[in-house]
Design a protein around this motif. Sequence first.
Motif, short mmCIF file in Angstrom:
data_model
loop_
_atom_site.label_atom_id
_atom_site.label_comp_id
_atom_site.label_asym_id
_atom_site.label_seq_id
_atom_site.Cartn_x
_atom_site.Cartn_y
_atom_site.Cartn_z
N PHE A 3 37.88 -3.99 -12.62
CA PHE A 3 38.72 -2.66 -12.91
C PHE A 3 38.61 -2.15 -14.42
O PHE A 3 39.21 -2.87 -15.19
N ARG A 4 38.15 -0.88 -14.58
CA ARG A 4 38.04 -0.26 -15.59
C ARG A 4 39.11 0.68 -15.81
O ARG A 4 39.18 1.64 -15.14
N MET A 5 39.94 0.11 -16.96
CA MET A 5 41.11 1.16 -16.77
C MET A 5 41.25 1.86 -18.42
O MET A 5 42.23 2.92 -18.66
N LEU A 6 40.34 1.46 -19.40
CA LEU A 6 40.24 2.05 -20.59
C LEU A 6 39.20 3.49 -20.58
O LEU A 6 38.48 3.45 -21.16
N ARG A 98 40.38 -7.01 -15.35
CA ARG A 98 40.63 -5.58 -15.96
C ARG A 98 39.88 -5.58 -17.36
O ARG A 98 40.00 -6.49 -18.34
N ASP A 99 39.51 -4.53 -17.69
CA ASP A 99 38.94 -4.34 -19.02
C ASP A 99 39.94 -4.41 -20.11
O ASP A 99 39.73 -4.74 -21.46
N TRP A 133 36.76 1.01 -24.86
CA TRP A 133 37.56 2.45 -24.37
C TRP A 133 36.39 3.37 -24.38
O TRP A 133 35.67 3.49 -24.99
N ARG A 134 36.48 4.08 -22.92
CA ARG A 134 35.73 5.08 -22.76
C ARG A 134 36.40 6.56 -22.63
O ARG A 134 35.91 7.71 -22.40
N GLY A 135 37.70 6.41 -23.09
CA GLY A 135 38.71 7.86 -23.23
C GLY A 135 40.05 7.05 -23.10
O GLY A 135 40.45 5.78 -23.16
N PRO A 136 41.22 8.12 -22.86
CA PRO A 136 42.49 7.48 -22.83
C PRO A 136 42.58 6.62 -21.52
O PRO A 136 42.11 6.67 -20.55
N LEU A 137 43.83 5.75 -21.57
CA LEU A 137 43.85 4.91 -20.64
C LEU A 137 44.37 5.75 -19.29
O LEU A 137 44.80 6.62 -19.36
N ARG A 157 45.34 0.67 -29.79
CA ARG A 157 44.03 0.80 -29.88
C ARG A 157 43.96 1.53 -31.44
O ARG A 157 43.02 0.73 -32.13
N LEU A 158 44.75 2.17 -31.67
CA LEU A 158 44.69 2.68 -33.02
C LEU A 158 45.05 1.53 -34.33
O LEU A 158 44.35 1.36 -35.39
#
Length: 337
Positions: A3-6, A98-99, A133-137, A157-158
Amino acid sequence: MRFRMLGPLEIEDSGRPIEIKAAKQRTVLAVLLLQANRPVDADQLVEQVWGQSPPPSARTSLQAYVYRLRNALRSVAPCGVELRTRPPGYLLAVPEARDLDVFERSAAEGNVALESGDPEGATRSYRAALGLWRGPLLADVDGEWVHLERRRLEEVRLTVLEQCLEAELALGRHRPLVPELEQLVRAHPFREALWAKLMLALWRSGRQADALAAYSRVRASLVEELGIEPGEELERLHRAILSGTADERPAVRRAVPALLPPDLADFTGREEHVRRVVGLLAPASGAEENRPRAVVVSAITGMGGVGKTSLAVHAAHRVRPWFPDCQMYVNLRGADE
């Protein structure tokens, strides 16, 4: 199954994508994934999908969404992924699929390496975590809770990114970091820790004038937009660069997690409750010798919707000065089995 959530929500089984196209069905799955391996009340799912005014058919529709999700996930049941009925709601059993789990584990490994004086190992772990991370959650999923978790995990993340940059600066990688830092301060113009790293990277690259110009940029932005001066750390670094005494190789220092949700600007009432919680954590005198030495656990109880979380967050903001090393927020909704 993964499951990719990021980023946008994606599901993959042995390289084969599993499509969940209906928007409300994806919201149900997203909420269950955020609370993976913990029960989620059906009323909570209804609220996340339909808001405060759900239609009379909401419960029936929710059952239909759960049925379709079970069918979609059935092919991977042998892998341990299972959507179970757990009164008064549902539980999605997801064993390390989950990622988000991989991100948290890699970030924790980076923290251990950084604390043990291994910035090279810390950088590897942090970059592995950040690369997920590929974008916002859950970027393509709506829902109030999803939005709250998106903001919280963006802060996480930051913080990991700042720790990674700290480790890389300790390795002497100041020149290649400058372009990345320039991009970051444009994206986060009020995040002073990033500006400090940019100034330090420029200074170490022999660009004193550019480092001072960077300080002028952030100060102008803070004064014009927020009406405040830069913080003490940024001011101290500015003075050191002006005098040519900025430390070339400062000790690696971890960024301080500050993950409290925003306080309510119009919080009113419950003064007695606030006073009791604040009194347990940080006595009114504020004297160091009066602070409790043991960990104080304060529990706020009450029926759903009466404002327990708002009260806890408001009290936490009141005592922040007494806990400068870290302020964490963990959403435990649904963790009541």
